[in-house]
Motif scaffolding. Structure first.
Motif, PDB file in Angstrom:
ATOM      1  N   CYS A 109       0.943  -1.192   0.134  1.00 26.41           N
ATOM      2  CA  CYS A 109      -0.032   0.001   0.032  1.00 26.41           C
ATOM      3  C   CYS A 109       0.912   1.285  -0.015  1.00 26.41           C
ATOM      4  N   THR A 133       2.709   1.599  -3.461  1.00 24.64           N
ATOM      5  CA  THR A 133       2.057   2.045  -4.547  1.00 24.64           C
ATOM      6  C   THR A 133       1.586   3.547  -4.355  1.00 24.64           C
ATOM      7  N   PHE A 134       1.335   4.062  -3.199  1.00 20.51           N
ATOM      8  CA  PHE A 134       0.948   5.267  -3.033  1.00 20.51           C
ATOM      9  C   PHE A 134       1.772   6.223  -3.310  1.00 20.51           C
ATOM     10  N   LEU A 141       2.288   6.420  -7.009  1.00 14.65           N
ATOM     11  CA  LEU A 141       1.284   7.147  -7.610  1.00 14.65           C
ATOM     12  C   LEU A 141       1.301   8.756  -7.307  1.00 14.65           C
ATOM     13  N   ALA A 153      -0.969   0.251 -10.802  1.00 11.93           N
ATOM     14  CA  ALA A 153      -0.630   0.793  -9.507  1.00 11.93           C
ATOM     15  C   ALA A 153      -2.035   1.138  -8.755  1.00 11.93           C
ATOM     16  N   ALA A 154      -2.849   1.892  -9.348  1.00 12.23           N
ATOM     17  CA  ALA A 154      -3.908   2.340  -8.688  1.00 12.23           C
ATOM     18  C   ALA A 154      -4.938   1.008  -8.379  1.00 12.23           C
ATOM     19  N   PHE A 207      -2.921  -0.387  -5.479  1.00  9.97           N
ATOM     20  CA  PHE A 207      -3.573   0.446  -4.354  1.00  9.97           C
ATOM     21  C   PHE A 207      -4.653   0.084  -3.855  1.00  9.97           C
ATOM     22  N   SER A 217      -5.022  -3.130  -2.174  1.00  8.52           N
ATOM     23  CA  SER A 217      -4.192  -3.227  -0.639  1.00  8.52           C
ATOM     24  C   SER A 217      -5.179  -2.695   0.201  1.00  8.52           C
ATOM     25  N   VAL A 218      -5.699  -1.326  -0.099  1.00  6.64           N
ATOM     26  CA  VAL A 218      -6.604  -0.655   1.064  1.00  6.64           C
ATOM     27  C   VAL A 218      -7.853  -1.341   1.383  1.00  6.64           C
TER      28      VAL A 218
END
Length: 61
Positions: free
Chosen positions: A11, A14-15, A18, A45-46, A49, A52-53
């Motif tokens: 997470c 990837t954040f 981005l 990637a989004a 992300f 994972s969130v």
């Protein structure tokens, strides 16, 4: 490493990717410099992300 730690790392990474990509794109667009936005990388990637969130929020790692 536990699965929870790996999920948090995914997470975070990837954040960060981005955030840097979008910041660089906006900054170069304002200054008029060229920047090649790799849309499939950003979409992938989004997606990772968001997954994972979701995994962190529901506790399913």
């Amino acid at each position: 490493m536990t699965p929870e730690i790996i999920t948090y790392l995914i997470c975070l990474l990837t954040f960060a990717y981005l955030a840097v990509t979008i910041f660089t794109f906006v900054k170069n667009r304002r200054t008029g410099d060229g920047y090649r936005l790799r849309i499939f990388y950003v979409l992938a990637a989004a997606l990772v992300f968001l997954l994972s969130v979701y995994a962190i929020a529901t506790g399913q790692t």
